[in-house]
Design a protein around this motif. Structure first.
Motif, mmCIF file in Angstrom:
data_model
loop_
_atom_site.group_PDB
_atom_site.id
_atom_site.type_symbol
_atom_site.label_atom_id
_atom_site.label_comp_id
_atom_site.label_asym_id
_atom_site.label_seq_id
_atom_site.Cartn_x
_atom_site.Cartn_y
_atom_site.Cartn_z
ATOM 1 N N ALA A 114 -15.063 56.643 -38.808
ATOM 2 C CA ALA A 114 -15.942 57.319 -37.643
ATOM 3 C C ALA A 114 -15.257 58.586 -37.597
ATOM 4 N N ILE A 115 -14.062 58.557 -37.244
ATOM 5 C CA ILE A 115 -13.408 59.822 -37.011
ATOM 6 C C ILE A 115 -13.548 60.738 -38.019
ATOM 7 N N ASP A 116 -13.632 60.340 -39.443
ATOM 8 C CA ASP A 116 -13.568 61.193 -40.372
ATOM 9 C C ASP A 116 -15.236 61.862 -40.541
ATOM 10 N N LEU A 117 -16.089 60.928 -40.119
ATOM 11 C CA LEU A 117 -17.567 61.425 -39.766
ATOM 12 C C LEU A 117 -17.602 62.609 -38.735
ATOM 13 N N LEU A 118 -16.801 62.397 -37.644
ATOM 14 C CA LEU A 118 -16.882 63.567 -36.658
ATOM 15 C C LEU A 118 -16.298 64.736 -36.813
ATOM 16 N N VAL A 119 -15.120 64.766 -37.723
ATOM 17 C CA VAL A 119 -14.205 66.064 -37.802
ATOM 18 C C VAL A 119 -15.225 66.983 -38.361
ATOM 19 N N PRO A 120 -16.077 66.866 -39.450
ATOM 20 C CA PRO A 120 -16.625 68.097 -39.630
ATOM 21 C C PRO A 120 -17.623 68.807 -38.515
ATOM 22 N N HIS A 121 -17.636 68.163 -37.493
ATOM 23 C CA HIS A 121 -18.673 68.688 -36.252
ATOM 24 C C HIS A 121 -17.682 69.290 -35.318
ATOM 25 N N VAL A 122 -16.320 69.230 -35.500
ATOM 26 C CA VAL A 122 -15.396 69.613 -34.601
ATOM 27 C C VAL A 122 -15.733 70.692 -33.658
ATOM 28 N N ALA A 123 -16.533 71.640 -34.322
ATOM 29 C CA ALA A 123 -16.748 72.688 -33.747
ATOM 30 C C ALA A 123 -17.936 72.861 -32.443
ATOM 31 N N ARG A 124 -18.444 71.423 -32.583
ATOM 32 C CA ARG A 124 -19.377 71.051 -31.535
ATOM 33 C C ARG A 124 -18.927 70.029 -30.557
ATOM 34 N N TRP A 125 -17.660 69.739 -30.276
ATOM 35 C CA TRP A 125 -17.218 68.806 -29.500
ATOM 36 C C TRP A 125 -16.812 69.569 -28.046
ATOM 37 N N ARG A 126 -17.675 69.099 -27.069
ATOM 38 C CA ARG A 126 -17.573 69.568 -25.885
ATOM 39 C C ARG A 126 -16.745 68.888 -24.880
ATOM 40 N N HIS A 127 -16.859 67.561 -25.126
ATOM 41 C CA HIS A 127 -16.216 66.699 -24.026
ATOM 42 C C HIS A 127 -15.718 65.559 -24.982
ATOM 43 N N LEU A 128 -14.409 65.179 -24.892
ATOM 44 C CA LEU A 128 -13.744 64.092 -25.626
ATOM 45 C C LEU A 128 -12.863 63.221 -24.703
ATOM 46 N N SER A 129 -13.318 62.020 -24.918
ATOM 47 C CA SER A 129 -12.773 61.140 -23.881
ATOM 48 C C SER A 129 -12.153 59.855 -24.830
ATOM 49 N N ILE A 130 -10.880 59.613 -24.715
ATOM 50 C CA ILE A 130 -10.262 58.615 -25.751
ATOM 51 C C ILE A 130 -9.513 57.519 -24.600
ATOM 52 N N ILE A 131 -10.188 56.212 -24.712
ATOM 53 C CA ILE A 131 -9.311 55.392 -24.062
ATOM 54 C C ILE A 131 -9.042 54.176 -25.042
ATOM 55 N N ALA A 132 -7.586 54.033 -25.229
ATOM 56 C CA ALA A 132 -7.059 53.130 -26.395
ATOM 57 C C ALA A 132 -5.743 52.712 -26.223
ATOM 58 N N THR A 133 -5.428 51.435 -26.940
ATOM 59 C CA THR A 133 -3.850 51.163 -26.637
ATOM 60 C C THR A 133 -2.922 52.268 -27.452
#
Length: 395
Positions: A114-133
């Protein structure tokens, strides 16, 4: 239109709803309905429920890019739909919410995909929230920190398991765009401290004042040998909750922010168990409480040396524009005339909780003290100023 839509209930009533021909509203009306649902629905995936109502609803919804700009990656989300969502959002900015707090010692490869799918769109990332261990955060941030986050306005990083504060980065932001940062049990490094220059909102929960120490912004282990000027120049709202100083390693604490624009300051659960921490807190308090435009101040659950130092700094300061003061779970015996006098006549609202109000209320018996005070709240109950003396036995 007011109130919230319960999409779950609506979805359960689909057979009956279809009998009433839900396809009848014009497309423009459907677009407005979808907009209301997207804003108010109590669900993380309103767009998927919308598209399951009728075939026509699905056709209309797929053609509305704004419905597909929220990307959620979590344990119950089918990763297979991500590619379709990214395509439907066209070129609009994306809000990405990653919640993988159930994985403790392993990481499922599907989510890496899923992260690999998102990476090509990084120029569109406006809000990034990560909650994880912790292990998952390390894997994710290793992928992300190498990316130029040029469109990112808001970044939230939460370590969901307890333990030591973890450090992630370095991250590359666009200083003209990056505005808000929230960290919980985490700290980040910017690739360069100047990348935080236009940050306006910062919240640190169970994190570290190292994020606000110019000497430690780039490295805890190798602080610079020379004095540095603050990098964060536009900060307006600062929330600190159990985010205490780290031990000095060479250079003493030096504020990484200018308080020139600070309007909201919340200080909760700050502690100073040793003399070097007391000195660091003193320098921080001196900078933050010198904010000339401060309107809202919250002090809660601060005790011992940290509270003594805080009140000492307040006595030496003035707050010409403060209109809301919140105090909770503190020892009020140290609140004397000099503390009260630091807050000038603009104070309009006083909120108190879980404390002895008498030391404060005795000062308020004098009409000249805070003459514009129009609201007093104690443990959620409004207290008329005129009734203070009789209600609390202060005659």
């Amino acid at each position: 239109m007011s109130g919230a839509f319960d999409l779950g209930e609506m979805h359960g009533l689909l057979p009956g709803l279809r009998k009433r021909n839900l396809d009848s509203p014009p497309d423009e009306v459907l677009r407005r309905i979808f907009g209301y649902i997207q804003c108010s629905a109590d669900t993380t995936h309103p767009e998927l429920l919308i598209t399951s109502v009728t075939h026509h609803w699905r056709e209309v919804a797929i053609k509305i890019p704004s419905l597909w700009t929220r990307v959620s990656i979590n344990h119950d989300r089918e990763i297979s739909v991500l590619e379709a969502i990214l395509s439907r959002s066209q070129n609009l900015p994306l809000s990405i919410y990653i919640r993988l707090d159930a994985f403790k010692y392993r990481f499922i490869t599907d989510y890496m995909a899923a992260i690999d799918l998102l990476v090509p769109h990084v120029a569109r990332w406006r809000h990034l929230s990560i909650i994880a261990t912790n292990p998952v955060l390390h894997l994710l941030t290793t992928q992300i920190h190498v990316l130029p986050l040029t469109a990112l306005e808001h970044f939230e990083l939460v370590q969901s398991d307890t333990g030591h504060i973890q450090h992630f980065g370095p991250f590359t932001f666009e200083p003209a765009v990056f505005r808000t940062l929230r960290l919980e049990r985490a700290m980040i490094y910017p690739a360069d401290a100047s990348l935080l220059a236009r940050l306006t909102h910062m919240e640190l929960k169970e994190s570290s004042l190292a994020m606000l120490d110019e000497h430690k912004l780039l490295s805890l282990d190798y602080p610079p040998s020379e004095a540095r000027t603050p990098s964060i120049l536009a900060l307006q709202h600062l929330v600190l909750d159990a985010s205490n100083p780290v031990p000095d390693r060479g250079m003493p604490y030096s504020p990484a922010f200018s308080a020139a624009h600070l309007t909201t300051l919340s200080l909760t659960r700050l502690a100073a168990p040793s003399m070097d921490r007391v000195q660091a807190l003193s320098r921080f308090f001196g900078t933050a409480l010198a904010a000339p435009a401060l309107h809202h101040l919250t002090i809660a659950d601060i005790h011992g040396h940290a509270l003594v130092m805080l009140l000492s700094v307040i006595r030496a300061a003035t707050f010409p524009h403060l209109d809301r003061l919140t105090l909770a779970s503190i020892d009020t015996s140290g609140v004397d005339e000099r503390v009260i006098g630091a807050f000038t006549e603009d104070v309009a609202e006083l909120v108190l909780a879980r404390l002895d109000p008498a030391p404060l209320f005795r000062h308020l018996l004098v009409p000249a003290v805070w003459p514009t005070l129009r609201r007093i709240e104690l443990d959620g109950v409004e207290v008329p100023r005129a009734a203070i003396a009789s209600q609390f036995g202060l005659d």
